[in-house]
Motif scaffolding. Structure first.
Motif, mmCIF file in Angstrom:
data_model
loop_
_atom_site.group_PDB
_atom_site.id
_atom_site.type_symbol
_atom_site.label_atom_id
_atom_site.label_comp_id
_atom_site.label_asym_id
_atom_site.label_seq_id
_atom_site.Cartn_x
_atom_site.Cartn_y
_atom_site.Cartn_z
ATOM 1 N N LEU A 21 0.828 -1.207 0.000
ATOM 2 C CA LEU A 21 0.000 0.000 0.000
ATOM 3 C C LEU A 21 0.864 1.260 0.000
ATOM 4 O O LEU A 21 0.535 2.237 -0.662
ATOM 5 C CB LEU A 21 -0.955 -0.006 1.198
ATOM 6 C CG LEU A 21 -2.011 -1.126 1.186
ATOM 7 C CD1 LEU A 21 -2.867 -1.072 2.434
ATOM 8 C CD2 LEU A 21 -2.895 -1.047 -0.050
ATOM 9 N N SER A 22 1.986 1.203 0.728
ATOM 10 C CA SER A 22 2.852 2.390 0.751
ATOM 11 C C SER A 22 3.580 2.574 -0.577
ATOM 12 O O SER A 22 4.038 3.665 -0.900
ATOM 13 C CB SER A 22 3.852 2.301 1.904
ATOM 14 O OG SER A 22 4.709 1.210 1.700
ATOM 15 N N ARG A 38 -3.624 0.169 -4.505
ATOM 16 C CA ARG A 38 -4.891 0.710 -4.006
ATOM 17 C C ARG A 38 -5.679 -0.328 -3.211
ATOM 18 O O ARG A 38 -6.646 0.005 -2.543
ATOM 19 C CB ARG A 38 -5.762 1.164 -5.177
ATOM 20 C CG ARG A 38 -5.158 2.250 -6.022
ATOM 21 C CD ARG A 38 -5.536 3.630 -5.497
ATOM 22 N NE ARG A 38 -5.012 4.656 -6.388
ATOM 23 C CZ ARG A 38 -5.655 5.084 -7.463
ATOM 24 N NH1 ARG A 38 -6.843 4.603 -7.758
ATOM 25 N NH2 ARG A 38 -5.110 6.000 -8.236
ATOM 26 N N TYR A 42 -5.729 -4.816 -1.730
ATOM 27 C CA TYR A 42 -4.961 -6.014 -1.422
ATOM 28 C C TYR A 42 -5.932 -7.182 -1.243
ATOM 29 O O TYR A 42 -6.838 -7.104 -0.424
ATOM 30 C CB TYR A 42 -4.200 -5.770 -0.125
ATOM 31 C CG TYR A 42 -3.039 -6.686 0.124
ATOM 32 C CD1 TYR A 42 -1.747 -6.270 -0.170
ATOM 33 C CD2 TYR A 42 -3.229 -7.949 0.643
ATOM 34 C CE1 TYR A 42 -0.678 -7.109 0.061
ATOM 35 C CE2 TYR A 42 -2.160 -8.796 0.872
ATOM 36 C CZ TYR A 42 -0.878 -8.369 0.585
ATOM 37 O OH TYR A 42 0.180 -9.195 0.813
ATOM 38 N N GLN A 56 -12.710 -4.856 -3.578
ATOM 39 C CA GLN A 56 -11.443 -4.121 -3.683
ATOM 40 C C GLN A 56 -11.357 -3.308 -4.976
ATOM 41 O O GLN A 56 -10.863 -2.178 -4.968
ATOM 42 C CB GLN A 56 -10.266 -5.105 -3.634
ATOM 43 C CG GLN A 56 -10.053 -5.753 -2.289
ATOM 44 C CD GLN A 56 -9.536 -4.777 -1.256
ATOM 45 O OE1 GLN A 56 -8.659 -3.961 -1.546
ATOM 46 N NE2 GLN A 56 -10.083 -4.819 -0.056
#
Lengths: 197, 161
Positions: free
Chosen positions: A168-169, A173, A175, A188
């Protein structure tokens, strides 16, 4: 000002849904029964369906009807398993997402090469792959002009918190952990596409 | 003591570990193949014509393997791909490898603290039954036997503590 109710533990009640935020009277059913007392406060008994805010009042429509941006999507599926690539594509279709074109790549390097010649609207990517893994791919993706703003959803067996944070970092967008259902893919993918739109 | 060693410390905890392995397997088949597995009778002896293996390293070191006969492997692949079993070809090894990979990942994610502390290798698939594996595991393997579409297959976890 309209009254509203905040359900901070909604995600725990419905772990497969997005967290609930604010419920306004518009989304409550007419079954709400509110009794006011002069000295004992008020008692409210509410009966309402619990749905995520993203799907509130829309749950009976299919994804295509709900979201204009979901027509004719071009998706890139990156996984070293051809079987898994087919499963991901099928899950997208089962989730009601209309795919105009599906491109495939067996690793991050192949995916970057695909993106040199093609534009896509959505990327679904495994993490553990030979040659270039999914985390390195998503880092290098930031330098690909044609892929700017394209949402990336990671799909992997690696469900560790560290991997989720790292993905995510790095710009993912969403998972999805294998094994998964089409509904989980939808949960998602749709917010990610909505964010892009 | 690591989470895994705790799980394997006593017969009761080994039983718990085997239950988690069975649950992880059932979930993979339910979600990815749309099949409910059933318990295999005690006398069920799966043929080992297709063997898929995934290595684990870190807090949990060992090998997780899925063994079944060719008919079951073709049927598993057909259910994963949504095609007829007689149309299954070279994808069979890929599919069995993914099943093993997902079972291993799902299993480790069920043990607190193991998600970050255990890495999985890419899967390896062996076809044929004329082979012997020599394990360096220092404990007896955990084995779960189940029925897939009435065909017995096994999932085993050899652990080196």
């Amino acid at each position: 000002m309209s009254p509203s109710w905040w359900l901070p533990d909604a995600a725990e009640r419905h772990p497969s849904s997005l967290p609930l935020h604010i419920l306004t009277p518009e989304v409550l059913s007419p079954a709400a029964d509110i009794q006011e007392g002069t000295s004992k406060g008020s008692l409210a008994a509410l009966d309402f369906p619990v749905v995520s805010s993203a799907f509130a009042c829309r749950s009976n429509k299919n994804a295509k009807d709900e979201y204009g941006f979901m027509n004719s999507l071009r998706a890139l599926i990156v996984d070293d398993s051809s079987v898994m690539r087919k499963i991901v594509e099928r899950s997208l279709r089962q989730a009601g997402i209309e795919l105009n074109q599906v491109l495939e790549a067996g690793n991050g390097a192949e995916a970057l090469a695909v993106l040199q010649g093609s534009q896509v609207d959505l990327i679904l990517c495994d993490i553990n792959m030979p040659v270039m893994d999914g985390l390195e791919f998503i880092k290098q993706l930031q330098g690909v002009e044609t892929a700017k703003g394209v949402p990336v959803i990671m799909i992997t067996t690696e469900g560790s918190e560290a991997h989720v944070v790292q993905a995510l970092s790095s710009g993912a967008r969403g998972y999805i952990r294998k094994p998964f259902t089409a509904e989980q893919v939808k949960t998602q993918v749709i917010p990610a596409l909505a964010g892009k739109a | 003591m690591s989470p895994v060693n705790e799980l394997l410390a006593t017969p009761a905890s080994r039983e718990q570990c085997a239950s988690l392995l069975e649950l992880a397997t059932r979930e993979v088949f339910q979600l990815m193949l749309g099949t409910e597995l059933t318990a295999a009778p005690a006398e069920a002896n799966p043929h080992q014509e297709v063997t898929s293996m995934v290595g684990l390293a870190g807090q949990l070191c060992g090998v997780l393997s899925v063994r079944c006969d060719e008919k079951a492997a073709a049927l598993m692949t057909s259910k994963m791909l949504g095609v007829e079993p007689d149309k299954v070809g070279a994808e069979m090894c890929d599919a069995l490898g993914e099943i093993c990979n997902m079972v291993a990942g799902n299993f480790k994610n069920k043990i607190t603290g193991l998600g970050d502390g255990c890495m999985l290798s890419p899967p390896t698939v062996i076809t044929g039954s004329d082979y012997i594996t020599y394990s360096i595991a220092d404990k007896p393997a955990l084995e779960v036997r189940l029925l897939f579409e009435a065909i017995p297959f096994s999932v085993s976890l050899e652990i080196h503590t």
